[in-house]
Write a protein that holds these residues in place. Structure first.
Motif, mmCIF file in Angstrom:
data_model
loop_
_atom_site.group_PDB
_atom_site.id
_atom_site.type_symbol
_atom_site.label_atom_id
_atom_site.label_comp_id
_atom_site.label_asym_id
_atom_site.label_seq_id
_atom_site.Cartn_x
_atom_site.Cartn_y
_atom_site.Cartn_z
ATOM 1 N N ASP A 68 0.834 -1.208 0.000
ATOM 2 C CA ASP A 68 0.000 0.000 0.000
ATOM 3 C C ASP A 68 0.867 1.256 0.000
ATOM 4 O O ASP A 68 0.531 2.256 -0.656
ATOM 5 N N LEU A 69 1.985 1.204 0.731
ATOM 6 C CA LEU A 69 2.892 2.348 0.744
ATOM 7 C C LEU A 69 3.525 2.540 -0.635
ATOM 8 O O LEU A 69 3.656 3.675 -1.121
ATOM 9 N N ALA A 70 3.884 1.443 -1.289
ATOM 10 C CA ALA A 70 4.450 1.535 -2.636
ATOM 11 C C ALA A 70 3.448 2.160 -3.599
ATOM 12 O O ALA A 70 3.820 2.965 -4.464
ATOM 13 N N TYR A 71 2.170 1.821 -3.462
ATOM 14 C CA TYR A 71 1.134 2.434 -4.290
ATOM 15 C C TYR A 71 1.051 3.940 -4.048
ATOM 16 O O TYR A 71 0.894 4.729 -4.987
ATOM 17 N N GLU A 72 1.150 4.337 -2.794
ATOM 18 C CA GLU A 72 1.109 5.771 -2.468
ATOM 19 C C GLU A 72 2.277 6.506 -3.119
ATOM 20 O O GLU A 72 2.122 7.619 -3.637
ATOM 21 N N ILE A 73 3.456 5.904 -3.058
ATOM 22 C CA ILE A 73 4.635 6.526 -3.664
ATOM 23 C C ILE A 73 4.433 6.669 -5.167
ATOM 24 O O ILE A 73 4.731 7.720 -5.761
ATOM 25 N N GLU A 74 3.924 5.611 -5.794
ATOM 26 C CA GLU A 74 3.683 5.654 -7.230
ATOM 27 C C GLU A 74 2.690 6.761 -7.588
ATOM 28 O O GLU A 74 2.884 7.496 -8.558
ATOM 29 N N ASP A 75 1.625 6.898 -6.797
ATOM 30 C CA ASP A 75 0.636 7.946 -7.046
ATOM 31 C C ASP A 75 1.271 9.330 -6.966
ATOM 32 O O ASP A 75 0.997 10.208 -7.791
ATOM 33 N N THR A 76 2.112 9.529 -5.963
ATOM 34 C CA THR A 76 2.758 10.839 -5.774
ATOM 35 C C THR A 76 3.669 11.186 -6.947
ATOM 36 O O THR A 76 3.629 12.294 -7.485
ATOM 37 N N ILE A 77 4.503 10.224 -7.362
ATOM 38 C CA ILE A 77 5.449 10.487 -8.452
ATOM 39 C C ILE A 77 4.701 10.681 -9.770
ATOM 40 O O ILE A 77 5.031 11.564 -10.568
ATOM 41 N N THR A 81 4.597 13.919 -12.203
ATOM 42 C CA THR A 81 4.915 13.821 -13.625
ATOM 43 C C THR A 81 3.789 14.408 -14.471
ATOM 44 O O THR A 81 4.034 15.063 -15.489
ATOM 45 N N TYR A 82 2.556 14.166 -14.052
ATOM 46 C CA TYR A 82 1.393 14.721 -14.745
ATOM 47 C C TYR A 82 1.440 16.252 -14.703
ATOM 48 O O TYR A 82 1.204 16.927 -15.716
ATOM 49 N N HIS A 83 1.770 16.810 -13.545
ATOM 50 C CA HIS A 83 1.889 18.269 -13.402
ATOM 51 C C HIS A 83 2.977 18.810 -14.326
ATOM 52 O O HIS A 83 2.789 19.839 -15.000
ATOM 53 N N GLU A 84 4.127 18.109 -14.383
ATOM 54 C CA GLU A 84 5.235 18.546 -15.222
ATOM 55 C C GLU A 84 4.872 18.478 -16.709
ATOM 56 O O GLU A 84 5.201 19.379 -17.484
ATOM 57 N N SER A 85 4.168 17.426 -17.117
ATOM 58 C CA SER A 85 3.820 17.275 -18.528
ATOM 59 C C SER A 85 2.849 18.363 -18.982
ATOM 60 O O SER A 85 2.941 18.862 -20.108
ATOM 61 N N LYS A 86 1.918 18.755 -18.117
ATOM 62 C CA LYS A 86 0.979 19.826 -18.463
ATOM 63 C C LYS A 86 1.711 21.159 -18.551
ATOM 64 O O LYS A 86 1.429 21.998 -19.418
ATOM 65 N N ARG A 87 2.688 21.371 -17.667
ATOM 66 C CA ARG A 87 3.419 22.640 -17.633
ATOM 67 C C ARG A 87 4.275 22.835 -18.879
ATOM 68 O O ARG A 87 4.517 23.961 -19.312
ATOM 69 N N GLN A 88 4.727 21.737 -19.487
ATOM 70 C CA GLN A 88 5.651 21.828 -20.613
ATOM 71 C C GLN A 88 4.973 21.765 -21.973
ATOM 72 O O GLN A 88 5.619 21.701 -22.999
ATOM 73 N N ARG A 89 3.633 21.767 -21.998
ATOM 74 C CA ARG A 89 2.918 21.720 -23.270
ATOM 75 C C ARG A 89 2.915 23.097 -23.935
ATOM 76 O O ARG A 89 3.002 24.129 -23.276
ATOM 77 N N GLY A 90 2.788 23.098 -25.248
ATOM 78 C CA GLY A 90 2.707 24.354 -25.992
ATOM 79 C C GLY A 90 4.039 24.771 -26.572
ATOM 80 O O GLY A 90 5.050 24.108 -26.438
ATOM 81 N N LEU A 117 8.105 12.544 -0.015
ATOM 82 C CA LEU A 117 9.160 11.545 -0.157
ATOM 83 C C LEU A 117 9.871 11.305 1.177
ATOM 84 O O LEU A 117 10.197 10.169 1.529
ATOM 85 N N GLN A 118 10.130 12.393 1.916
ATOM 86 C CA GLN A 118 10.743 12.249 3.232
ATOM 87 C C GLN A 118 9.848 11.436 4.161
ATOM 88 O O GLN A 118 10.328 10.575 4.911
ATOM 89 N N ASP A 119 8.546 11.725 4.103
ATOM 90 C CA ASP A 119 7.595 10.984 4.938
ATOM 91 C C ASP A 119 7.546 9.516 4.539
ATOM 92 O O ASP A 119 7.493 8.630 5.406
ATOM 93 N N PHE A 120 7.578 9.245 3.237
ATOM 94 C CA PHE A 120 7.552 7.858 2.766
ATOM 95 C C PHE A 120 8.775 7.088 3.268
ATOM 96 O O PHE A 120 8.676 5.931 3.686
ATOM 97 N N ASN A 121 9.951 7.724 3.214
ATOM 98 C CA ASN A 121 11.163 7.059 3.688
ATOM 99 C C ASN A 121 11.058 6.714 5.171
ATOM 100 O O ASN A 121 11.456 5.624 5.601
ATOM 101 N N LYS A 122 10.505 7.649 5.938
ATOM 102 C CA LYS A 122 10.334 7.400 7.381
ATOM 103 C C LYS A 122 9.377 6.239 7.618
ATOM 104 O O LYS A 122 9.615 5.386 8.472
#
Length: 606
Positions: A68-77, A81-90, A117-122
């Motif tokens: 479940d923690l691995a799923y949370e990490i995947e969702d965050t990353i 990435t989704y935010h970055e891809s939208k920012r770089q369009r155009g 990420l810090q919280d996930f590592n902890k």
């Protein structure tokens, strides 16, 4: 399965962290530490996946927390990435303007990701420390109250005590088997009886083996239960003991200490001058034949070897001897009905009452001719009231996975599943995405497996070839059924047996691997990765946060009225990886789908 499902997402996370390291350059320490922790977790899960036997509930809970923690990490990353891809369009000017206007937002997003990420590592360290504290990381820990390594041997050999009255629909097959055992062919013959778990292989062979005519035809007969884990020397030792017992001699004490060489010499010397019948029940390993063949002299005395297995590739190749493979077929409807009634209405000479007829026939249909399931269901229903018949009938899917009286069906049916590699487990479970009795296109399934990254990367071998091998492995093990083939003989469409599909759905739901929905309530399980929706009305429930975590979405519109009126998809699918709409009449997608950076495969028609 918890280990294999976790390994899948952990492998993707390590790759994601490597790809996004430049974007997350402000938190290199957290990324490096997370990669190390994830790598250690993956090694543990891979090791756990290769272990046999039951595991403790505490270790199941620990593995679930890590998954479940691995799923949370995947969702965050992925969200970053989704935010970055939208920012770089155009174009360049538009991107410059967006960076200027959204600079504070970008800083906030990066800061938020770094904090997570810090919280996930902890949390990863905390979970690991708790596991070490309570000793749940030890792979040797087993729930000894449930795990018994000899249960399969006892179950196999119990088939030797079934009477002819216990068997239904095997007379023709048994007559053919007897003919091949006792015909005039002098060369040694190997007969392989192949079928899925619970199909009646062992029962058929055991009933044939114990017939007096068979015992009289051969000079020496023995039954050996092999199973998945065996020690070849112990099998030889059992055969030597059987030699002494059939000669009515006391077994010498030194048999227990005989070396491999002495065991082989003893058996070869005894068998080479005799016509023998050896039954090798429940063979799993493709190398087994090479190991056992050394003690089975060929000669021209009409000896026979019968081998039962779930795997077609276990059957020895016909080099130097006569070989025959018999595929166990499902019971015909009339035979299935007779077998069910024998169990469900054993004390009622009139058979099935008319008011239960429709319930009984629907239950039998669900079994699709699988004798073990028919017998178990018949026994379950034998003492039920009419109200209980209705309850089981209306909730059969739940009963199959949760009723203790049917637990044995699940255990036997899933032995082949538990013997799979983690890649093949993913591929098998993935097939339960398709509706019951759905004929799955081979090409479509292979493309989906590739898009999901289920395949092992093999140097100089195309992914399509790897996927084809996976498919044939699942077919050979009886976990998938071929419905039809193309002109070259390759499978064209395949399907899952209804019973296996219900068990696969149960595992998939527990592991948040796949959920099946009717589209009215949306996706109920938080963190579910893949969803299959069978639409029977006009629209889908939008779903909300649970929908936003989906990576794969399948929509099957099965009702003719819905096909003419269903037009809308749920929203919030920004992390989608696979979109399959082949069976949905969608003509237009929303603007949101233009930002699906993760999308690898969208299917409209193949």
């Amino acid at each position: 399965m918890a280990s294999s499902s976790a390994d899948l997402v952990i492998g993707k996370l390590i790759s994601l962290l490597q790809n996004e390291a430049s974007s997350l350059r402000r938190v290199p320490d957290e990324i490096n530490e997370m990669k190390l922790l994830l790598g250690s977790m993956r090694s543990f899960f891979l090791d756990a996946d290769h272990r046999k036997g039951a595991i403790s509930q505490s270790r199941k809970d620990w593995m679930k927390n890590l998954r479940d923690l691995a799923y949370e990490i995947e969702d965050t990353i992925d969200a970053f990435t989704y935010h970055e891809s939208k920012r770089q369009r155009g174009n360049n000017f538009k991107r410059f303007l967006q960076r200027s206007l959204h600079f504070p937002v970008d800083l906030y997003v990066r800061h938020e990701v770094a904090a997570k990420l810090q919280d996930f590592n902890k949390r990863m360290k905390s979970i690991t420390e708790r596991a070490s504290q309570f000793g749940v990381q030890q792979l040797e820990v087993r729930d000894t109250s449930r795990y018994d390594p000899n249960w399969k041997n006892r179950w196999s050999e119990s088939s030797l005590f079934f009477t002819d009255d216990d068997l239904v629909g095997v007379k023709k097959v048994q007559h053919e088997l007897l003919g091949r055992l006792m015909d005039e062919e002098p060369r040694r013959r190997v007969i392989s009886v192949v079928g899925m778990g619970g199909s009646g292989k062992t029962t058929l062979v055991a009933n044939t083996f114990k017939k007096q005519s068979v015992k009289q035809h051969f000079d020496f007969c023995t039954w050996i239960t092999v199973s998945g884990q065996y020690a070849i020397e112990e099998l030889f030792r059992s055969m030597v003991k059987e030699v002494y017992e059939q000669r009515k001699e006391e077994v010498p004490m030194q048999v227990e200490t005989m070396s491999y060489r002495v065991l082989v010499e003893t058996l070869v010397q005894y068998l080479q001058s005799r016509r023998y019948l050896i039954v090798l029940d429940d063979v799993w390993n493709v190398q087994f034949w090479q190991e056992i063949n050394i003690v089975l002299p060929e000669g021209m005395r009409g000896s026979r070897i019968v081998l039962t297995t779930r795997k077609e590739d276990v059957a020895p190749s016909p080099y130097g001897f006569v070989s025959y493979i018999h595929q166990i077929q499902p019971l015909r409807k009339n035979d299935a009905w007779e077998l069910f009634c024998k169990r469900a209405f054993a004390n009622d000479l009139a058979g099935c009452p008319s008011y239960l007829d429709s319930f009984a026939r629907n239950l039998i249909e669900k079994c699709e001719g699988l004798p073990l399931a028919i017998v178990a269901l018949g026994g379950l229903m034998s003492k039920k009231s009419t109200a209980e018949w209705m309850r089981v009938h209306d909730n059969l899917n739940w009963e199959l996975s949760n009723n203790p009286a049917l637990e044995f069906v699940k255990i036997i049916s899933l032995l082949s599943y538990h013997d799979l590699s983690f890649q093949l487990k993913h591929c098998f479970l993935y097939c339960c995405i398709f509706p019951e009795d759905y004929e799955i296109s081979r090409k479509r399934l292979i493309r989906l497996w590739m898009a999901e990254d289920f395949l092992e990367h093999v140097n100089d071998v195309a992914p399509e070839v790897v996927a084809e091998n996976y498919l044939m492995e699942l077919i050979c093990r009886g976990l998938l059924q071929v419905k039809n083939r193309n002109f070259c003989g390759r499978p064209k469409h395949i399907k899952m047996h209804d019973i296996l599909r219900e068990f696969a759905l149960s595992i998939s739901k527990e592991e948040k691997f796949v959920a099946v929905s009717d589209g009215k309530k949306g996706v109920e399980e938080n963190g579910i990765r893949r969803c299959s929706i069978e639409v029977t009305h006009k629209e889908l429930n939008p779903g909300g946060k649970e929908t936003s975590q989906l990576r794969s979405l399948f929509i099957f519109v099965v009702d003719e009225i819905s096909k003419s009126s269903f037009t809308k998809l749920p929203y919030g699918l920004k992390l989608l990886r696979v979109l399959d709409l082949e069976d949905a009449p969608i003509n237009e997608l929303s603007q949101e789908f233009g930002y699906l950076f993760n999308l690898r495969l969208d299917i409209y028609s193949i």
